[in-house]
Enzyme design. Sequence first.
Site, PDB file in Angstrom:
ATOM      1  N   ASP A 167     -11.114  -2.102 -12.020  1.00  0.00           N
ATOM      2  CA  ASP A 167     -10.148  -3.199 -12.078  1.00  0.00           C
ATOM      3  C   ASP A 167      -8.720  -2.682 -11.863  1.00  0.00           C
ATOM      4  O   ASP A 167      -7.836  -2.930 -12.680  1.00  0.00           O
ATOM      5  CB  ASP A 167     -10.298  -3.884 -13.456  1.00  0.00           C
ATOM      6  N   GLU A 175     -16.476   2.782 -19.385  1.00  0.00           N
ATOM      7  CA  GLU A 175     -17.401   1.655 -19.246  1.00  0.00           C
ATOM      8  C   GLU A 175     -18.479   1.855 -18.191  1.00  0.00           C
ATOM      9  O   GLU A 175     -18.635   1.030 -17.276  1.00  0.00           O
ATOM     10  CB  GLU A 175     -16.625   0.361 -18.973  1.00  0.00           C
ATOM     11  N   TYR A 233     -13.272  -7.134 -26.190  1.00  0.00           N
ATOM     12  CA  TYR A 233     -12.425  -8.260 -25.749  1.00  0.00           C
ATOM     13  C   TYR A 233     -12.809  -9.564 -26.433  1.00  0.00           C
ATOM     14  O   TYR A 233     -12.868 -10.616 -25.798  1.00  0.00           O
ATOM     15  CB  TYR A 233     -12.475  -8.376 -24.220  1.00  0.00           C
TER      16      TYR A 233
HETATM   17  C1  GCB Z   1     -11.913  -3.192 -19.202  1.00  0.00           C
HETATM   18  C2  GCB Z   1     -11.666  -2.049 -18.274  1.00  0.00           C
HETATM   19  C3  GCB Z   1     -10.275  -2.094 -17.672  1.00  0.00           C
HETATM   20  C4  GCB Z   1      -9.935  -3.519 -17.269  1.00  0.00           C
HETATM   21  C5  GCB Z   1      -9.942  -4.381 -18.525  1.00  0.00           C
HETATM   22  C6  GCB Z   1      -9.659  -5.854 -18.223  1.00  0.00           C
HETATM   23  O1  GCB Z   1     -12.804  -3.176 -20.006  1.00  0.00           O
HETATM   24  O2  GCB Z   1     -11.902  -0.808 -18.865  1.00  0.00           O
HETATM   25  O3  GCB Z   1     -10.254  -1.250 -16.565  1.00  0.00           O
HETATM   26  O4  GCB Z   1      -8.717  -3.621 -16.615  1.00  0.00           O
HETATM   27  O5  GCB Z   1     -11.202  -4.321 -19.127  1.00  0.00           O
HETATM   28  O6  GCB Z   1      -8.524  -6.263 -18.292  1.00  0.00           O
HETATM   29  O7  GCB Z   1     -10.606  -6.559 -17.876  1.00  0.00           O
END
Ligand code: GCB
Length: 630
Positions: free
Chosen positions: A196, A438, A491
């Site tokens: 990402d 991840e 998250y």
């Molecule tokens: C994650 C990733 C990171 C992303 C983030 C997101 O888990 O490790 O690279 O940018 O989430 O904002 O989705």
Amino acid sequence: MDKFKIIFTLSILISIVCGKGMLYPRSSEGRQIQSLDGMWNFRIDDSPTRNEGFDQKWYSRPLSITGAVIPMAVPSSYNDVTEDKNIRDFVGWAWYDREFFVTKEWQSRRLVLRFDSAHYYCIVYVNGAEAVRHNGGHLPFEAEVSNMINFDGPNYLTVALNNTLSPTTLPPGTISYKTDTSKYPEGYFVQNLQMDFFNYAGIHRHVRLYTTPKTYIDDITVTTTVDIGSNVAYVIYDIQIIGDQAVGLTVELLDSEGVVIQGAPTSNGTLKVMNPTLWWPYTMNSGVPAYLYTLKVALDGSDIDVYRLPVGIRVVNVTSDKFLINNTPFYCHGVDKHEDSDIRGKGLDYALIAKDFNMLKWLGVNCFRTSHYPYAEEILDQADQQGIVIIDESPGVGIKSYNFDNQDLLNHHLEVMSEMYRRDKNRPSVCMWSVANEPDSDSANSVNYFKSVIGHTRQLDPTRPVSFTSDRDYSNDKCVQFVDVIMINRYYGWYSDTGHPEVIQRQVNTNFLEWRKLYNKPLLVSEFGAGTVAGLHMEPSMAFTEEYQIDVLSQYHQAFDQHIGKFLVGELIWNFADFMTAQNPTRVVGNKKGILTRQRQPKAAAQLVRNRYNSMFHSSFKRDRRLCYL
Ligand code: GCB
């Protein structure tokens, strides 16, 4: 198109990494440096075969003779420097060149050409002949070029750089060839990313020519141990010399004022330091944090080589519930970062580095993870000097179950860990290695892969803990069994239960206790956060507003507070600042989870974090004062 594929694959097979050591270029009585940064000539090869550059041997003449060129800054990513979409989104070979001169005084010296990083696959030519090639961004490579230099006129340095991500690169990626001509033009293809962030490409860090004598210091490895009880430390060093092995040498340890406090005449040994001043994170010692000694190595003879290596004396240990620095519990209150900014993309920028460290201190951050690749050496210098703990992460981001059985990828990953270790092994700020972010660590074939990568890293460096970040569940992750500290990315309230920060505390608590039941290891939350468009407000809060980011972060904070001092050893906010990503319907010109904008201005949540982190270490000064001083 086939040709393009073939060229890239062949290149990987014959990639070489030169030399054993990778000491940062430092001038000294025996070494001089010539910068090759500046404005280079540049052209992308967007020919139908994507191979015109090699077919027409662009490296054999100045690039401006074989076609049109534009000026391109080095260091910088090339993507955002022009208004041309083809350049921004280019996939394939990009070509750079420049002229340079070398003084005749250097004729008798050993000359080394060093690239601190070029993304991704790089072939370097000096005066039309190949000097070195390197597979992978973010890490340095160099070659001796003494016999390739013209001392009587101009020299040409040409670079062919390919940013294609494939199943054997780190990060891995794929190319999709779109063959339905009712939808796509002939030969159309797209790069698919498994991460990402924008796949910025270019000569990202310094390019330098430096000299050494013919007999030279190739590598220095330093580890330190501390006997807290008796107030003694040991600096264990090992020096590799190439050339005349009979040459004598002097090793000296200097304090920060340049006073010699210990010395030895051997290329490996142990220096005993009485009453040492230790290297501490700045939040653990309000007196002299981040104290650095210098190990000065000087070879004897008329043509001496001298190298000065900064050394921080500290020791890192992990117990079942603590992360210890100098036997004192360390709680990481930090952020995840990216090398990312306007115009230069991932290019090195001293003003940005200074601003970022000022911001880190303003926020009270004492630790960051180099998500998701090794950062510039100049950034790590600041961490060493300013007392910020680094979790040093490899570019192993987004490895999928279908990647694990690829032996070439595994071999490359092992090589990357060796290169990272070689570059960063002497840095006191680097307190843990993260081998990946991840991965599909719930798939059966991830087990052997990570057993191997983590085992290899531990073998290289028994002095630092090793981990990776998992976004899998405690019930199905198969690789956390190998790590020293469990790192989890969570998250809640964002990718699940969006709009419901009220469930975060319960979910964090449940999750923590489940991990704890399974593993007797410390836990660090290596990502949590919420997308936030600066300037968007709503009360009550809604996803993407500044109020929502505050709601989400404060729910996590309240949950974390129940576990600090037990088995929770850290929290890293995703992310320090907004950053660019590939275009995608869930990203609004990039990822907006920064507590700062991409221009490093605070969103409202930055104040929340600032209050929390500053109060944490001010109270820890009081709590740990006795322990912090020997
Ligand atoms: C994650 C990733 C990171 C992303 C983030 C997101 O888990 O490790 O690279 O940018 O989430 O904002 O989705």
